[in-house]
Enzyme design. Sequence first.
Site, PDB file in Angstrom:
ATOM      1  N   ARG A  13       0.728  -1.015  -0.090  1.00 44.14           N
ATOM      2  CA  ARG A  13       0.059  -0.029   0.018  1.00 44.14           C
ATOM      3  C   ARG A  13       0.935   1.410  -0.018  1.00 44.14           C
ATOM      4  NH1 ARG A  13      -0.432   4.604   2.516  1.00 44.14           N
ATOM      5  NH2 ARG A  13       0.091   3.585   4.650  1.00 44.14           N
ATOM      6  N   CYS A 238       4.456   9.296   0.354  1.00 41.95           N
ATOM      7  CA  CYS A 238       2.835   9.914   0.453  1.00 41.95           C
ATOM      8  C   CYS A 238       2.757  10.917  -0.690  1.00 41.95           C
ATOM      9  CB  CYS A 238       2.463  10.523   1.721  1.00 41.95           C
ATOM     10  SG  CYS A 238       0.787  11.155   1.635  1.00 41.95           S
ATOM     11  N   ASN A 247       8.994   4.122   3.410  1.00 47.98           N
ATOM     12  CA  ASN A 247       8.961   3.923   4.623  1.00 47.98           C
ATOM     13  C   ASN A 247      10.126   3.313   5.004  1.00 47.98           C
ATOM     14  OD1 ASN A 247       6.062   3.285   3.651  1.00 47.98           O
ATOM     15  ND2 ASN A 247       5.957   3.647   5.747  1.00 47.98           N
TER      16      ASN A 247
HETATM   17  P1  HMG Z   1     -13.420  14.310  -2.218  1.00 44.60           P
HETATM   18  O1  HMG Z   1     -13.076  14.698  -3.703  1.00 44.60           O
HETATM   19  O2  HMG Z   1     -13.647  15.219  -1.275  1.00 44.60           O
HETATM   20  O3  HMG Z   1     -14.500  13.152  -2.380  1.00 44.60           O
HETATM   21  O4  HMG Z   1     -12.133  13.360  -1.834  1.00 44.60           O
HETATM   22  P2  HMG Z   1     -16.007  13.235  -2.613  1.00 44.60           P
HETATM   23  O5  HMG Z   1     -16.808  12.312  -1.599  1.00 44.60           O
HETATM   24  O6  HMG Z   1     -16.474  14.718  -2.848  1.00 44.60           O
HETATM   25  O7  HMG Z   1     -16.104  12.289  -3.968  1.00 44.60           O
HETATM   26  C1  HMG Z   1     -15.441  12.856  -5.304  1.00 44.60           C
HETATM   27  C2  HMG Z   1     -15.226  11.523  -6.298  1.00 44.60           C
HETATM   28  O8  HMG Z   1     -14.441  10.565  -5.601  1.00 44.60           O
HETATM   29  C3  HMG Z   1     -16.623  10.919  -6.413  1.00 44.60           C
HETATM   30  O9  HMG Z   1     -16.444  10.357  -7.892  1.00 44.60           O
HETATM   31  C4  HMG Z   1     -16.632   9.537  -5.506  1.00 44.60           C
HETATM   32  O10 HMG Z   1     -17.507   8.730  -5.805  1.00 44.60           O
HETATM   33  C5  HMG Z   1     -15.284   9.212  -5.399  1.00 44.60           C
HETATM   34  P3  HMG Z   1     -16.964  11.336  -9.191  1.00 44.60           P
HETATM   35  O11 HMG Z   1     -18.514  11.465  -8.855  1.00 44.60           O
HETATM   36  O12 HMG Z   1     -16.193  12.481  -9.184  1.00 44.60           O
HETATM   37  O13 HMG Z   1     -16.639  10.458 -10.173  1.00 44.60           O
HETATM   38  N1  HMG Z   1     -14.990   8.750  -4.074  1.00 44.60           N
HETATM   39  C6  HMG Z   1     -14.501   7.541  -4.004  1.00 44.60           C
HETATM   40  N2  HMG Z   1     -14.018   6.579  -5.068  1.00 44.60           N
HETATM   41  C7  HMG Z   1     -13.549   5.416  -4.461  1.00 44.60           C
HETATM   42  N3  HMG Z   1     -13.436   4.949  -3.369  1.00 44.60           N
HETATM   43  C8  HMG Z   1     -13.622   5.888  -2.339  1.00 44.60           C
HETATM   44  C9  HMG Z   1     -14.319   7.281  -2.736  1.00 44.60           C
HETATM   45  N4  HMG Z   1     -14.560   8.351  -2.170  1.00 44.60           N
HETATM   46  C10 HMG Z   1     -15.108   9.146  -3.051  1.00 44.60           C
HETATM   47  N5  HMG Z   1     -13.318   5.700  -0.996  1.00 44.60           N
HETATM   48  C11 HMG Z   1     -11.439  11.470  -0.705  1.00 44.60           C
HETATM   49  C12 HMG Z   1     -12.193  12.760  -0.518  1.00 44.60           C
HETATM   50  C13 HMG Z   1     -11.188  10.913   0.977  1.00 44.60           C
HETATM   51  C14 HMG Z   1     -12.255  10.581  -1.175  1.00 44.60           C
HETATM   52  C15 HMG Z   1     -10.101  11.580  -1.286  1.00 44.60           C
HETATM   53  O14 HMG Z   1      -9.361  12.651  -0.737  1.00 44.60           O
HETATM   54  C16 HMG Z   1      -9.133  10.340  -1.190  1.00 44.60           C
HETATM   55  O15 HMG Z   1      -9.349   9.424  -1.861  1.00 44.60           O
HETATM   56  N6  HMG Z   1      -7.920  10.740  -0.541  1.00 44.60           N
HETATM   57  C17 HMG Z   1      -7.017   9.465  -0.250  1.00 44.60           C
HETATM   58  C18 HMG Z   1      -5.540  10.237  -0.375  1.00 44.60           C
HETATM   59  C19 HMG Z   1      -4.532   9.174  -0.172  1.00 44.60           C
HETATM   60  O16 HMG Z   1      -4.980   7.766  -0.283  1.00 44.60           O
HETATM   61  N7  HMG Z   1      -3.422   9.372   0.572  1.00 44.60           N
HETATM   62  C20 HMG Z   1      -2.256   8.351   0.730  1.00 44.60           C
HETATM   63  C21 HMG Z   1      -2.847   7.552   1.915  1.00 44.60           C
HETATM   64  S1  HMG Z   1      -2.359   8.608   3.627  1.00 44.60           S
HETATM   65  C22 HMG Z   1      -0.557   8.209   3.788  1.00 44.60           C
HETATM   66  O17 HMG Z   1       0.176   7.713   2.871  1.00 44.60           O
HETATM   67  C23 HMG Z   1      -0.047   8.324   5.206  1.00 44.60           C
HETATM   68  C24 HMG Z   1       0.042   7.218   5.837  1.00 44.60           C
HETATM   69  O18 HMG Z   1       1.138   6.448   5.386  1.00 44.60           O
HETATM   70  C25 HMG Z   1       0.833   7.573   7.369  1.00 44.60           C
HETATM   71  C26 HMG Z   1       2.076   8.395   7.434  1.00 44.60           C
HETATM   72  O19 HMG Z   1       2.786   8.051   6.415  1.00 44.60           O
HETATM   73  O20 HMG Z   1       1.761   9.359   8.058  1.00 44.60           O
HETATM   74  C27 HMG Z   1      -1.290   6.231   6.317  1.00 44.60           C
HETATM   75 MG    MG Z   2       3.171   6.581   5.329  1.00 42.66          MG
END
Ligand code: HMG
Ligand code: MG
Length: 295
Positions: A13, A238, A247
């Site tokens: 992931r 990220c 990582n």
């Molecule tokens: P948004 O644009 O505010 O969401 O994003 P929305 O609810 O307005 O939806 C917009 C569109 O996205 C719609 O589609 C939804 O259906 C779709 P459209 O009508 O435009 O075609 N949608 C989805 N599709 C699939 N799966 C879903 C989903 N939700 C909405 N779950 C949202 C908000 C949270 C979805 C977006 O910001 C997002 O996906 N963010 C994820 C970012 C991410 O994955 N970052 C990396 C992981 S975190 C990380 O790496 C840190 C970590 O490792 C710890 C560390 O290192 O600190 C964990």
């Molecule tokens: Mg991370």
Amino acid sequence: MNDFVTIFEVGPRDGLQNEKQPLEVVDKVSLIDDLSQTGLTKIEAGSFVSPKWVPQMASTAEVFDGIQRNEGIAYTALTPNLKGFEGALAAGVDEIAIFGAASESFSQKNINCSITESIERFKPVIAAAKANKIPVRGYVSCVAGCPYEGEIEASVVARVSKTLFEMGCYEISLGDTIGIGNPKTISNMLSAVLTEVPVEKLAIHCHDTYGRALANICASLDAGVRTIDSSVAGLGGCPYAKGASGNVATEDVLDLLGGLGLNHGIDLNQIIKIGNSISNKLGRSNQSKVAIALT
Ligand code: HMG
Ligand code: MG
């Protein structure tokens, strides 16, 4: 003090989410299947997030469909909202993770809402997971600093951690998203968090941007933390934290734990082989110092 350390392998992931070139589902599946033969008990296999935000994770459902599950391993995935949870449920994910932050700016950039809004968004996800008997992990990002705001108060990390824990997360993974912490700041941050969350409910998630991840893990082990997130071959980063590198490498953590006399139950040589193989596939150099030394 407990001498067993659980490794939470996040390579499939966190390791792959930032890769520019798409990796075929078959390659992701074989990475996870190989990791499943090493003694790992936790493998974060993907994310049910918006494919517009993180294209590389768009194939997570297919990945879950393709893997050979090994009993005794929890195959986990990130779910930022109910839509993500529904995808995870349909895919038969064993455990989900919600992911919040201790930085307002990072929360906005990463999940498009404030910290308070994110908590509200997580509530129905946790309720749905509980109803389906699926354990929920809670990430807190930017525990040692934020790419947009700089320093982050340890008290804010403690507050967000407490909130996620009280909401029902079985474990809080503290993310040094940009690898900016050092043993002193990580120890101070942990002291603050430990006033709110018991140590056995904490994990540390170190990115190695400044080469300080192993030192920070030593500080975390000294504080009693016994779950470490790591990524085979040090893959990762990220997409919403510019400049954040991978990582800490699983190989390097295993080697460190061995040297410290701590048990982990994982075959280091197998992990080295898998790390070399995925690095070749991605056309990257292996980021694990131990893999380089022993290969
Ligand atoms: P948004 O644009 O505010 O969401 O994003 P929305 O609810 O307005 O939806 C917009 C569109 O996205 C719609 O589609 C939804 O259906 C779709 P459209 O009508 O435009 O075609 N949608 C989805 N599709 C699939 N799966 C879903 C989903 N939700 C909405 N779950 C949202 C908000 C949270 C979805 C977006 O910001 C997002 O996906 N963010 C994820 C970012 C991410 O994955 N970052 C990396 C992981 S975190 C990380 O790496 C840190 C970590 O490792 C710890 C560390 O290192 O600190 C964990
Ligand atoms: Mg991370």
